[in-house]
Design an enzyme around this catalytic site. Sequence first.
Site, PDB file in Angstrom:
ATOM      1  N   TYR A 150      -2.328  -1.715  10.191  1.00  8.11           N
ATOM      2  CA  TYR A 150      -2.430  -1.923   8.744  1.00  8.11           C
ATOM      3  C   TYR A 150      -1.197  -1.354   8.047  1.00  8.11           C
ATOM      4  CZ  TYR A 150      -4.131  -1.563   3.946  1.00  8.11           C
ATOM      5  OH  TYR A 150      -4.255  -1.665   2.575  1.00  8.11           O
ATOM      6  N   SER A 169       0.854  -1.189   0.000  1.00  8.01           N
ATOM      7  CA  SER A 169       0.000   0.000   0.000  1.00  8.01           C
ATOM      8  C   SER A 169       0.886   1.233   0.000  1.00  8.01           C
ATOM      9  CB  SER A 169      -0.885   0.013   1.253  1.00  8.01           C
ATOM     10  OG  SER A 169      -1.525   1.256   1.439  1.00  8.01           O
TER      11      SER A 169
END
Length: 245
Positions: free
Chosen positions: A149, A136
């Site tokens: 995350y 990400s």
Amino acid sequence: MKTTGNTIFMTGGTSGIGLELARRFRDLGNTVIISGRRKDLLDQLAAEDHLEGVVLDVADPDSIATAFAEVTARHTVNVLITMAGIMQAENLQDPAHLAASEATIDINLLGTIRSITTFLPYLQQQTDPAVITVSSGLAFVPLALTPTYNATKAAIHSYAQSLRLQLADTAVQVIELVPPAVQTELMGSAPDPSWMPLDEYTDESIAILQQHPDVEEILVDRVHFLRAAERENRHPEAVAALNSH
């Protein structure tokens, strides 16, 4: 990685980026097998999208072993995409956040490592083998709302680099998909309209892979703000901008 003629197994793939990529790869002439924890949803997608599904929970090593045996008994898989993941908000000042943190690590990071470990010896015996991991933009610039995350995606980035180095003398290509904020319901709510539309993201990602089959990181234009922040000496500004909302 070639973009047609593959047999692709994807951990996850029942929604969001995973499902849209599965559809695009299918339309390009690949056999695509998706997976997920809900058999009813897999059956629905098989009927509606003609995507074969396999029940899989990446937090369960036995489930991974069972799915591996099932899919390789029916197909000669040469591409693994580790798409399964969760994203949860956490308040680090509240000890209750630990449950979300542990689940995120178990699914995002350990699930990726378990899946690659299970499939890698098999993939090394195939023609044109590849592993696609999914990190990400938040691996490079953190969003304060989702600390674990971010950390798992940073770890996946590092893990993919090590995997690529260790496999340098083999035929296995290691590719890292690095999405920006994309209009999906990953966090269980309606997406922000300022995020990148899902179809635009998948179009650009597939185009990059078609134009650069030896690519190591699939970076759409929108993610460069995050990916290059440290290299361009603007990391504090990027952190401030990302978290200003």
